[in-house]
Design an enzyme around this catalytic site. Structure first.
Site, short mmCIF file in Angstrom:
data_model
loop_
_atom_site.label_atom_id
_atom_site.label_comp_id
_atom_site.label_asym_id
_atom_site.label_seq_id
_atom_site.Cartn_x
_atom_site.Cartn_y
_atom_site.Cartn_z
N HIS A 88 -16.55 25.07 27.01
CA HIS A 88 -15.56 24.06 26.79
C HIS A 88 -14.81 24.00 28.33
O HIS A 88 -13.94 22.99 28.44
CB HIS A 88 -14.61 24.21 25.57
CG HIS A 88 -13.63 25.37 25.97
ND1 HIS A 88 -13.88 26.62 25.21
CD2 HIS A 88 -12.53 25.57 26.30
CE1 HIS A 88 -12.63 27.43 25.58
NE2 HIS A 88 -11.88 26.65 26.16
N ASP A 118 -20.40 28.61 22.97
CA ASP A 118 -19.17 28.31 23.85
C ASP A 118 -19.46 29.08 25.37
O ASP A 118 -18.54 29.47 25.66
CB ASP A 118 -18.04 28.66 23.40
CG ASP A 118 -16.71 27.81 24.15
OD1 ASP A 118 -16.97 27.01 24.79
OD2 ASP A 118 -15.48 28.31 23.90
N SER A 197 -9.35 30.94 29.20
CA SER A 197 -10.56 30.73 28.50
C SER A 197 -11.87 30.96 29.49
O SER A 197 -11.56 30.39 30.57
CB SER A 197 -10.85 29.39 28.00
OG SER A 197 -10.23 28.98 26.99
#
Length: 353
Positions: A88, A118, A197
């Site tokens: 993402h 992911d 992230s």
């Protein structure tokens, strides 16, 4: 007048110099503080700052511009310059730039991605590229709730930030609307915010145990619940992404739909995955699974998968995620129900390729 005179006299009085405060010696740092400092110093050079961009066209001039899209974190994986991050982080981007802790910057190319985990792999460097030190690899199989964990990343663009917490829970799942659930996630209470992230989650020995991927927060900022993709998943997926550019998931060859599945569950009272279609030549077809059919009265259920290797499944995403624990060619046992009769079937898994 009298008050003014008194005030003037006070202002003329000499002000005594402020006495300097004495610095109290601190003494040695605590052992756990020293360990944390060493952990950060040893891991920092392997963590990267990722900024992404996308191309937009000016409809008037027809010129194409590159505009900033977002930012995140990543980890140098090997000496060849592969960098792992979250899918993402780079989703929807047309370009990515990677900055190392020593200040070097590189335009990155996308090697491969697995949205269902992911995870994504970028490539930086070229001839003569020298990668910084790499974080040692740990395992997520023996993690315990309560043990210390450390996260390094770039929250809100504040580069190379260290946060600390504990393992709050294990084997969490995040549902996905369009594919398999993201399973086996590590839940922590470390302060994770947008920009973290793709950064590493480390244990107290400085080993990689996960890749920070998501937070649970109504406000979008840290609320004490964050999740990381476990390193055992990373170790299974990343080598395939580097070698083939994609992850080949083991499959049964059945098709379903989450919305219709929920409707059929409510109407029938059966908690499972309704087989709505079967791919020709798949292991599901060879095993004789029967899909649902449509009639004038609506959908007539066929086989309903209620368990995989004895573990119940109730959503298609849950079934796909459980299949991900195996490899193509391995045999699994399905518990299947049809017309009130339950039976068990053994199927050899196919590859998504």
């Amino acid at each position: 007048m009298l008050l003014a005179a008194v005030a003037s006299l006070l202002l003329l009085q000499p002000v005594p110099a402020a006495a300097p405060r004495t610095v109290t010696p601190r003494g040695d740092l605590a052992a756990d503080e020293k360990a944390t400092i060493d952990l950060f110093r040893n891991a920092r050079d392997s963590v990267v700052f990722i900024s992404t961009s996308r191309r937009v066209a000016d409809v008037w001039t027809r010129n194409v511009y590159s505009v900033p899209k977002g930012s995140g974190s990543g980890l140098v994986w090997d000496e060849a310059g592969h960098v792992i991050t979250n899918y993402h982080v780079i989703e929807g981007a047309s370009g990515a730039q990677v900055q190392l802790a020593d200040g070097r910057q590189f335009n990155a190319t996308l090697v491969g991605a697995s949205p269902q985990h992911d995870l994504a792999v970028l490539k930086i460097g070229g001839v003569g590229f020298k990668a910084p030190g790499r974080v040692p690899i740990g395992t997520s199989a023996n993690l315990q709730v309560g043990q210390n964990i450390f996260a390094i990343g770039n929250p809100f663009g504040l580069d190379w930030t260290l946060t600390k917490g504990i393992v709050s829970a294990l084997d969490r799942s995040l549902p996905s609307e369009n594919g398999p659930d993201i399973r086996h996630l590590i839940q922590t209470d470390a302060a994770i915010n947008p920009g973290n992230s793709g950064g590493p989650l480390l244990d107290s020995a400085g080993r990689l145990i996960g890749i920070n991927t998501a937070i649970y927060s109504p406000s979008g900022a840290s609320a004490g619940i964050s999740f990381a993709v476990p390193v055992d998943t990373v170790m299974r997926v990343v080598p395939q992404l580097i070698a083939n550019g994609r992850y080949a998931q083991p499959v049964l060859g059945v098709e379903s739909d989450e919305e219709l599945n929920e409707r059929l569950k409510r109407l029938s009272g059966i908690n499972g995955v309704f087989v709505l279609g079967i791919n020709p030549g798949s292991s599901a077809q060879r095993a004789g699974l029967v899909p649902a059919t449509r009639s004038m009265r609506g959908v007539v259920p066929g086989d309903v998968i209620t368990a995989l290797n004895g573990k119940p499944v109730s959503r298609f995403g849950d079934l796909l995620a459980r299949l991900d624990d195996f490899q193509a060619g391995e045999t699994v046992e399905l518990t299947v129900q049809r017309n009130g009769t339950t039976r068990k079937l053994s199927l050899a898994l196919d590859s998504a390729d």
